[in-house]
Design a protein around this motif. Structure first.
Motif, PDB file in Angstrom:
ATOM      1  N   GLU A   8      -4.190  11.042   8.101  1.00 53.79           N
ATOM      2  CA  GLU A   8      -4.481  10.748   6.700  1.00 53.79           C
ATOM      3  C   GLU A   8      -5.778  11.413   6.255  1.00 53.79           C
ATOM      4  O   GLU A   8      -5.869  11.980   5.152  1.00 53.79           O
ATOM      5  CB  GLU A   8      -4.571   9.241   6.491  1.00 53.79           C
ATOM      6  CG  GLU A   8      -3.268   8.492   6.608  1.00 53.79           C
ATOM      7  CD  GLU A   8      -3.366   7.078   6.059  1.00 53.79           C
ATOM      8  OE1 GLU A   8      -3.393   6.929   4.815  1.00 53.79           O
ATOM      9  OE2 GLU A   8      -3.414   6.136   6.871  1.00 53.79           O
ATOM     10  N   ARG A  50      -5.353  15.307   6.005  1.00 49.39           N
ATOM     11  CA  ARG A  50      -4.595  15.674   4.806  1.00 49.39           C
ATOM     12  C   ARG A  50      -5.446  15.514   3.550  1.00 49.39           C
ATOM     13  O   ARG A  50      -5.428  16.369   2.639  1.00 49.39           O
ATOM     14  CB  ARG A  50      -3.342  14.805   4.685  1.00 49.39           C
ATOM     15  CG  ARG A  50      -2.263  15.114   5.697  1.00 49.39           C
ATOM     16  CD  ARG A  50      -0.996  14.367   5.374  1.00 49.39           C
ATOM     17  NE  ARG A  50      -0.410  14.844   4.130  1.00 49.39           N
ATOM     18  CZ  ARG A  50       0.430  14.155   3.368  1.00 49.39           C
ATOM     19  NH1 ARG A  50       0.759  12.911   3.710  1.00 49.39           N
ATOM     20  NH2 ARG A  50       0.945  14.663   2.275  1.00 49.39           N
ATOM     21  N   ASN A  59      -0.065  18.433  11.194  1.00 51.10           N
ATOM     22  CA  ASN A  59       0.864  17.963  12.224  1.00 51.10           C
ATOM     23  C   ASN A  59       0.514  18.525  13.595  1.00 51.10           C
ATOM     24  O   ASN A  59       0.640  17.836  14.610  1.00 51.10           O
ATOM     25  CB  ASN A  59       2.304  18.339  11.862  1.00 51.10           C
ATOM     26  CG  ASN A  59       2.874  17.428  10.794  1.00 51.10           C
ATOM     27  OD1 ASN A  59       2.334  16.367  10.533  1.00 51.10           O
ATOM     28  ND2 ASN A  59       3.970  17.847  10.174  1.00 51.10           N
ATOM     29  N   ARG A  62       5.746  10.003   9.074  1.00 52.19           N
ATOM     30  CA  ARG A  62       6.677  10.160   7.958  1.00 52.19           C
ATOM     31  C   ARG A  62       6.498   9.009   6.955  1.00 52.19           C
ATOM     32  O   ARG A  62       6.552   9.216   5.731  1.00 52.19           O
ATOM     33  CB  ARG A  62       8.109  10.207   8.481  1.00 52.19           C
ATOM     34  CG  ARG A  62       9.143  10.657   7.433  1.00 52.19           C
ATOM     35  CD  ARG A  62      10.532  10.771   8.034  1.00 52.19           C
ATOM     36  NE  ARG A  62      10.556  11.744   9.111  1.00 52.19           N
ATOM     37  CZ  ARG A  62      10.771  11.445  10.385  1.00 52.19           C
ATOM     38  NH1 ARG A  62      11.004  10.184  10.731  1.00 52.19           N
ATOM     39  NH2 ARG A  62      10.793  12.386  11.301  1.00 52.19           N
ATOM     40  N   LYS A  64       3.498   9.717   4.830  1.00 52.04           N
ATOM     41  CA  LYS A  64       3.758  10.729   3.814  1.00 52.04           C
ATOM     42  C   LYS A  64       4.518  10.120   2.643  1.00 52.04           C
ATOM     43  O   LYS A  64       4.243  10.441   1.478  1.00 52.04           O
ATOM     44  CB  LYS A  64       4.575  11.870   4.424  1.00 52.04           C
ATOM     45  CG  LYS A  64       3.815  12.699   5.458  1.00 52.04           C
ATOM     46  CD  LYS A  64       4.720  13.771   6.044  1.00 52.04           C
ATOM     47  CE  LYS A  64       4.013  14.568   7.135  1.00 52.04           C
ATOM     48  NZ  LYS A  64       4.911  15.573   7.768  1.00 52.04           N
ATOM     49  N   GLN A  65       5.468   9.245   2.941  1.00 49.04           N
ATOM     50  CA  GLN A  65       6.230   8.626   1.875  1.00 49.04           C
ATOM     51  C   GLN A  65       5.376   7.710   1.025  1.00 49.04           C
ATOM     52  O   GLN A  65       5.527   7.657  -0.205  1.00 49.04           O
ATOM     53  CB  GLN A  65       7.413   7.841   2.487  1.00 49.04           C
ATOM     54  CG  GLN A  65       8.464   8.732   3.120  1.00 49.04           C
ATOM     55  CD  GLN A  65       9.552   7.933   3.837  1.00 49.04           C
ATOM     56  OE1 GLN A  65       9.440   6.707   3.977  1.00 49.04           O
ATOM     57  NE2 GLN A  65      10.571   8.624   4.301  1.00 49.04           N
TER      58      GLN A  65
END
Length: 289
Positions: A86, A89, A256, A282, A285-286
């Motif tokens: 997190e 990103r 990743n 995943r 990300k959602q």
């Protein structure tokens, strides 16, 4: 759990074997309080002389690691990789927003999702300091790697102090047992005019000092020191994982890939499974979408 089992096994095997061979506990039990006072008291006094108050408190806390084991469990390694994912990103998408996270991690919504990590000041400081340095353009991977290596070496040296302190006590206990035994012999020589059965008990009591010093050193204190060292080194892999991921980030690998580098560098016992970690990433990300 295994620490308690080990202590029970030691006591049962040593004293059970002694009694099975025809030995009597009476002499040992009679001399034990006095010998333990001399040997244990001298060992504690030497420990106090050798260490300052923070080191004493650290050692007392770390004794609990003999029974609790490593602090960081497999779920914590998975959470750490998710946290780093997190942050990496966010650092690439919005460096200004990252600054707010690393300057006040206690108020960070990202850190708040991982309370066990947030409660560990060493982990949080390592993450925040490294990301902050990168945001200040101090992002040479090789220089940062050297900085992190020195920092983690100093951190590990500090964490291992309690193990070294316990091992020093273990090394000194046999000699302190001899001191107690010599005092027992001196006491016996002062009563040399007593009957043989009396002298025999006094000599036996003196030898309890030698037995107790060796027994405490190699049966308890030495294993305690070894176990503390093992647990500290195992927990050190948690901080090593932070280093691997953040260095990979400085090399500008995709997020990743940075996380996979960290996952593969985790010890097998605590390494998250690839599929489970992918599922967790995943989900993140959602949520961010």
């Amino acid at each position: 759990m295994f620490g308690i089992v080990g202590i029970v096994v030691i006591l049962v095997m040593v004293f059970g074997g002694y009694m099975a061979a025809g030995g009597k506990l009476g002499i040992i039990l009679h001399a034990l309080p006095f010998e333990l006072t001399m040997i244990g008291g001298a060992a504690v006094g030497a420990f106090l002389i050798s260490n300052d108050m923070p080191a004493i408190r650290q050692t007392l806390r770390d004794i609990g690691k003999v029974f609790k084991g490593p602090k960081w469990q497999p779920a914590d390694y998975r959470d750490l990789l998710c946290l780093l994912f997190e942050l990496i990103r966010l650092a690439r998408a919005n460096p200004v927003a990252l600054e707010a996270q690393v300057e006040a991690p206690g108020d960070s919504a990202i850190f708040a999702r991982y309370p066990r990590i947030l409660a560990d000041h060493d982990a949080v400081d390592l993450i925040c300091d490294t990301l902050r340095a990168a945001s200040m353009n101090y992002d040479d991977p090789h220089q940062m790697e050297e900085v992190l290596d020195k920092r983690m070496e100093a951190q590990m040296h500090h964490a291992l102090h309690s193990s070294h302190a316990l091992q020093t006590m273990a090394d000194g206990l046999p000699a302190l047992g001899i001191v107690a035994a010599v005092l027992g012999v001196i006491k016996t020589m002062a009563a040399i005019d007593q009957p043989p059965e009396v002298l025999g008990k006094m000599i036996g009591g003196a030898l309890v000092g030698t037995f107790l010093g060796v027994f405490l050193a190699y049966g308890l204190m030495g294993p305690f020191a070894a176990r503390v060292k093992t647990v500290v080194e195992e927990d050190g892999h948690f901080y090593q994982l932070i280093r691997e991921v953040l260095i990979a980030n400085l090399h500008r690998h995709p997020a990743n890939i940075c996380i996979e580098v960290g996952r593969q560098n985790a010890p097998h016992r605590v390494r998250p499974e690839f599929g489970a970690l992918e599922e967790a990433l995943r989900s993140l990300k959602q949520e961010a979408a």
